[in-house]
Design an enzyme around this catalytic site. Structure first.
Site, mmCIF file in Angstrom:
data_model
loop_
_atom_site.group_PDB
_atom_site.id
_atom_site.type_symbol
_atom_site.label_atom_id
_atom_site.label_comp_id
_atom_site.label_asym_id
_atom_site.label_seq_id
_atom_site.Cartn_x
_atom_site.Cartn_y
_atom_site.Cartn_z
ATOM 1 N N ALA A 177 -3.969 2.020 16.050
ATOM 2 C CA ALA A 177 -3.260 3.109 15.352
ATOM 3 C C ALA A 177 -2.429 2.574 14.189
ATOM 4 O O ALA A 177 -1.362 3.106 13.878
ATOM 5 C CB ALA A 177 -2.392 3.887 16.334
ATOM 6 N N ARG A 236 -2.360 0.261 21.996
ATOM 7 C CA ARG A 236 -1.452 -0.445 22.917
ATOM 8 C C ARG A 236 -0.074 0.203 22.915
ATOM 9 O O ARG A 236 0.500 0.458 23.958
ATOM 10 C CB ARG A 236 -1.375 -1.916 22.494
ATOM 11 C CG ARG A 236 -0.409 -2.738 23.315
ATOM 12 C CD ARG A 236 -0.373 -4.161 22.807
ATOM 13 N NE ARG A 236 0.072 -4.226 21.415
ATOM 14 C CZ ARG A 236 0.235 -5.361 20.746
ATOM 15 N NH1 ARG A 236 -0.035 -6.522 21.324
ATOM 16 N NH2 ARG A 236 0.637 -5.344 19.485
ATOM 17 N N LYS A 255 0.806 -1.227 0.000
ATOM 18 C CA LYS A 255 0.000 0.000 0.000
ATOM 19 C C LYS A 255 0.844 1.284 0.000
ATOM 20 O O LYS A 255 0.472 2.265 -0.638
ATOM 21 C CB LYS A 255 -0.960 0.002 1.189
ATOM 22 C CG LYS A 255 -2.112 -0.999 1.012
ATOM 23 C CD LYS A 255 -3.074 -0.917 2.176
ATOM 24 C CE LYS A 255 -4.458 -1.395 1.757
ATOM 25 N NZ LYS A 255 -5.494 -1.012 2.730
ATOM 26 N N ASP A 277 -10.448 3.500 1.340
ATOM 27 C CA ASP A 277 -10.817 2.881 2.622
ATOM 28 C C ASP A 277 -11.645 3.828 3.493
ATOM 29 O O ASP A 277 -12.601 3.409 4.156
ATOM 30 C CB ASP A 277 -9.564 2.456 3.399
ATOM 31 C CG ASP A 277 -8.920 1.212 2.808
ATOM 32 O OD1 ASP A 277 -9.632 0.415 2.164
ATOM 33 O OD2 ASP A 277 -7.701 1.044 2.989
ATOM 34 N N ASN A 279 -4.856 2.142 -1.939
ATOM 35 C CA ASN A 279 -5.446 0.804 -2.093
ATOM 36 C C ASN A 279 -6.034 0.614 -3.484
ATOM 37 O O ASN A 279 -6.463 -0.485 -3.824
ATOM 38 C CB ASN A 279 -6.509 0.540 -1.021
ATOM 39 C CG ASN A 279 -7.791 1.292 -1.272
ATOM 40 O OD1 ASN A 279 -7.801 2.311 -1.954
ATOM 41 N ND2 ASN A 279 -8.886 0.803 -0.713
HETATM 42 P P1 ATR Z 1 -3.623 -2.491 10.006
HETATM 43 O O1 ATR Z 1 -2.797 -1.849 8.946
HETATM 44 O O2 ATR Z 1 -4.577 -3.529 9.493
HETATM 45 O O3 ATR Z 1 -4.306 -1.495 10.884
HETATM 46 P P2 ATR Z 1 -1.399 -2.995 11.830
HETATM 47 O O4 ATR Z 1 -0.663 -1.815 11.325
HETATM 48 O O5 ATR Z 1 -0.661 -4.257 12.050
HETATM 49 O O6 ATR Z 1 -2.599 -3.380 10.869
HETATM 50 O O7 ATR Z 1 -2.164 -2.576 13.179
HETATM 51 C C1 ATR Z 1 -2.786 -3.499 13.988
HETATM 52 C C2 ATR Z 1 -3.407 -2.771 15.175
HETATM 53 O O8 ATR Z 1 -3.925 -3.739 16.097
HETATM 54 C C3 ATR Z 1 -2.415 -1.926 15.948
HETATM 55 O O9 ATR Z 1 -3.088 -0.805 16.487
HETATM 56 C C4 ATR Z 1 -1.985 -2.890 17.047
HETATM 57 O O10 ATR Z 1 -1.465 -2.276 18.204
HETATM 58 P P3 ATR Z 1 0.115 -1.944 18.287
HETATM 59 O O11 ATR Z 1 0.335 -0.689 17.501
HETATM 60 O O12 ATR Z 1 0.365 -1.767 19.739
HETATM 61 O O13 ATR Z 1 0.821 -3.135 17.693
HETATM 62 C C5 ATR Z 1 -3.305 -3.543 17.360
HETATM 63 N N1 ATR Z 1 -3.134 -4.819 18.067
HETATM 64 C C6 ATR Z 1 -2.752 -5.996 17.544
HETATM 65 N N2 ATR Z 1 -2.691 -6.940 18.503
HETATM 66 C C7 ATR Z 1 -3.050 -6.332 19.667
HETATM 67 C C8 ATR Z 1 -3.183 -6.777 21.030
HETATM 68 N N3 ATR Z 1 -2.948 -8.047 21.379
HETATM 69 N N4 ATR Z 1 -3.569 -5.866 21.960
HETATM 70 C C9 ATR Z 1 -3.809 -4.591 21.625
HETATM 71 N N5 ATR Z 1 -3.708 -4.111 20.354
HETATM 72 C C10 ATR Z 1 -3.320 -4.966 19.394
#
Ligand code: ATR
Length: 278
Positions: free
Chosen positions: A134, A158, A70, A107, A91
């Site tokens: 985020a 997180r 992307k 999106d 996208n």
């Molecule tokens: P996408 O592009 O689909 O949004 P990503 O960039 O991998 O995917 O983001 C995944 C999101 O899910 C993030 O906000 C991630 O939190 P972190 O930035 O702390 O990694 C969140 N996420 C994934 N697993 C998590 C968990 N077990 N607890 C809390 N947040 C989680």
């Protein structure tokens, strides 16, 4: 080369065989009787630029791009829409008759159209929204909410640094909330959005105690496998209006389909059923 003969588009990703975009566009091609094609285009990261050039050379109309391309798609395109630049990722790619590539990101459009369709007047846009997560998806959701005039986006992630970075990029209406404190900012929020991968099949659930949420709040999840995530089930049990994430996928496909195949397609019940079929 004549791009008007048998319009072709597809989805570039790695891996990409799980993508349901061919099913989405295939449904519309059939529904509107268009003799075009939309296929999986498996594209390893190191081959992305060359693969895109092949599509241009072969006269394709464009492509969707998904993980992990992307950002590369935005960087490689000859031009980009304002929303793609604001989100920092593309996208949807449109290839002009002259072979120029225009990058778009649909999106945010898909997210808002889904909410409008399924939450309608229940969603009070004048109220702050709470966004959980985020990552890349959160960027599109936050862009969409700010464009719609949200007075405040409360953003909890997180990893606080990622939320801080988004607040920096999007400006003062984004307020970062410590992840463990998310429940404390539920009061007053008109919309609660899960953009994390929590609740996706195989992942742990998002556990947010919704007791403090306003009765009129709308809860939505961008996860659509399963369609009813534990978060949406808890929101429904709490009496909140819920909107599942499938419609975001369906609506985000509309601008690309319209540009490649010349029809602004409708999201209907037949499409939802087709997408959910095993
Ligand atoms: P996408 O592009 O689909 O949004 P990503 O960039 O991998 O995917 O983001 C995944 C999101 O899910 C993030 O906000 C991630 O939190 P972190 O930035 O702390 O990694 C969140 N996420 C994934 N697993 C998590 C968990 N077990 N607890 C809390 N947040 C989680």
């Amino acid at each position: 080369m004549n791009r008007s003969e048998l319009p072709r588009a597809g989805v570039m990703g790695w891996p990409v065989k799980h993508s349901r975009s061919p099913r989405l566009h295939g449904y519309w091609l059939k529904k509107y009787g268009i003799a075009g094609s939309y296929t999986h285009v498996p594209t390893p990261p190191e081959d992305f630029a060359a693969a895109l050039k092949r599509l241009v050379d072969e006269g394709w109309r464009g492509a969707n791009v998904t993980i992990p391309h992307k950002e590369a798609a935005l960087a490689l395109a000859d031009e980009a829409t304002e929303r793609a630049r604001a989100i920092g990722a593309a996208n949807t790619l449109l290839i002009g008759d002259d072979g120029r590539i225009r990058a778009d990101n649909t999106d945010a459009f898909g997210f808002i159209e889904n909410l409008k369709e399924l939450a309608g007047a229940c969603w009070d846009r004048e109220k702050p929204a709470l966004v959980l997560g985020a990552g890349g998806a959160a960027r599109a959701v936050i862009h969409a909410l700010l464009e719609e005039g949200a007075p405040e986006v409360r953003l909890a992630n997180r990893t606080a640094a990622r939320a801080e970075a988004l607040a920096e990029a999007f400006g003062a209406r984004v307020r970062v909330i410590d992840w463990p404190m998310a429940e404390t900012v539920l009061p007053g929020a008109g919309l609660i959005v899960n953009t994390t991968s929590l609740g996706m099949a195989g992942q742990p659930p998002l556990t947010l105690d919704l007791l403090g949420a306003d009765d009129a709040a709308v809860a939505t999840d961008i996860v659509y496998t399963p369609l009813i995530t534990p978060f949406l089930a808890a929101a429904a049990a709490r009496g909140l209006k819920t909107v599942d994430g499938l419609g975001m996928l369906l609506h985000q496909g509309r601008p690309g389909f319209a540009a490649w195949f010349g029809v602004d397609p409708k999201v209907d019940e037949g499409l939802r059923a087709a997408m959910l079929a095993p």
